[in-house]
Design an enzyme around this catalytic site. Structure first.
Site, PDB file in Angstrom:
ATOM      1  N   LEU A   3      -4.193   4.530   8.286  1.00 43.20           N
ATOM      2  CA  LEU A   3      -3.312   5.299   9.155  1.00 43.20           C
ATOM      3  C   LEU A   3      -2.128   4.478   9.623  1.00 43.20           C
ATOM      4  CD1 LEU A   3      -5.638   7.571  11.308  1.00 43.20           C
ATOM      5  CD2 LEU A   3      -4.093   8.224   9.459  1.00 43.20           C
ATOM      6  N   HIS A  17      -3.994  -5.944   7.686  1.00 41.29           N
ATOM      7  CA  HIS A  17      -4.457  -5.826   6.304  1.00 41.29           C
ATOM      8  C   HIS A  17      -3.339  -5.324   5.398  1.00 41.29           C
ATOM      9  CE1 HIS A  17      -8.504  -6.912   7.130  1.00 41.29           C
ATOM     10  NE2 HIS A  17      -8.807  -5.824   7.811  1.00 41.29           N
ATOM     11  N   HIS A  60     -10.111   0.303   3.154  1.00 39.18           N
ATOM     12  CA  HIS A  60     -10.720  -0.892   3.731  1.00 39.18           C
ATOM     13  C   HIS A  60     -12.078  -1.221   3.131  1.00 39.18           C
ATOM     14  CE1 HIS A  60     -12.657  -3.576   6.615  1.00 39.18           C
ATOM     15  NE2 HIS A  60     -11.430  -3.952   6.926  1.00 39.18           N
ATOM     16  N   GLY A  96      -1.393  -2.167   9.853  1.00 39.11           N
ATOM     17  CA  GLY A  96      -1.947  -3.317  10.544  1.00 39.11           C
ATOM     18  C   GLY A  96      -1.893  -4.560   9.672  1.00 39.11           C
TER      19      GLY A  96
END
Length: 126
Positions: free
Chosen positions: A73, A78, A12, A76
């Site tokens: 993890l 993104h 990220h 999502g």
């Protein structure tokens, strides 16, 4: 081009430069295990390089086959929305490049098992 393979660990990003330290260690460990491959980090935002710059740098070094591993993890927004669009843009910018995107690292049972082991050791005070 020599057909070298590579891997991009895609994370990220953060405003805190120390945030990238575990990702840098992961990159270094993977590079040590796979000295034949070009192993790099790339970030979605707030840190450099971004994915496009990492891919461009690798292709300049003769890499023609890249595996992109999202170091998230979970899958999502993104990973489900942003990453496929970014990967498609890289493929369009680099014809002939093979760019495969794996599932998020946390989707793998072996990774989850390692996290369970870590949590158990922390519970036991080790």
């Amino acid at each position: 081009m020599n057909g070298k393979s590579g891997v991009i660990l895609f994370a990220h990003g953060s405003r805190d430069p120390r945030w990238s330290e575990p990702f840098e260690r992961l990159r270094d460990k993977l590079q040590a295990q796979r000295p034949d491959a070009d192993v790099r980090l790339a970030f979605l935002e707030l840190m450099t390089p971004n994915l496009d710059d990492a891919v461009a740098g690798m292709t300049r070094q003769g890499v023609t086959d890249i595996t992109l591993v999202p170091v998230f993890l979970g899958q999502g927004g993104h990973v489900r929305r942003d990453l496929p669009a970014l990967a498609d843009a890289c493929r369009a910018a680099h014809p002939g490049l093979s760019l495969r995107v794996s599932a998020a690292i946390g989707e793998d049972d072996a990774v989850l098992d390692a996290l369970v082991d870590y949590c158990g050791r922390m519970m036991d005070g080790r």
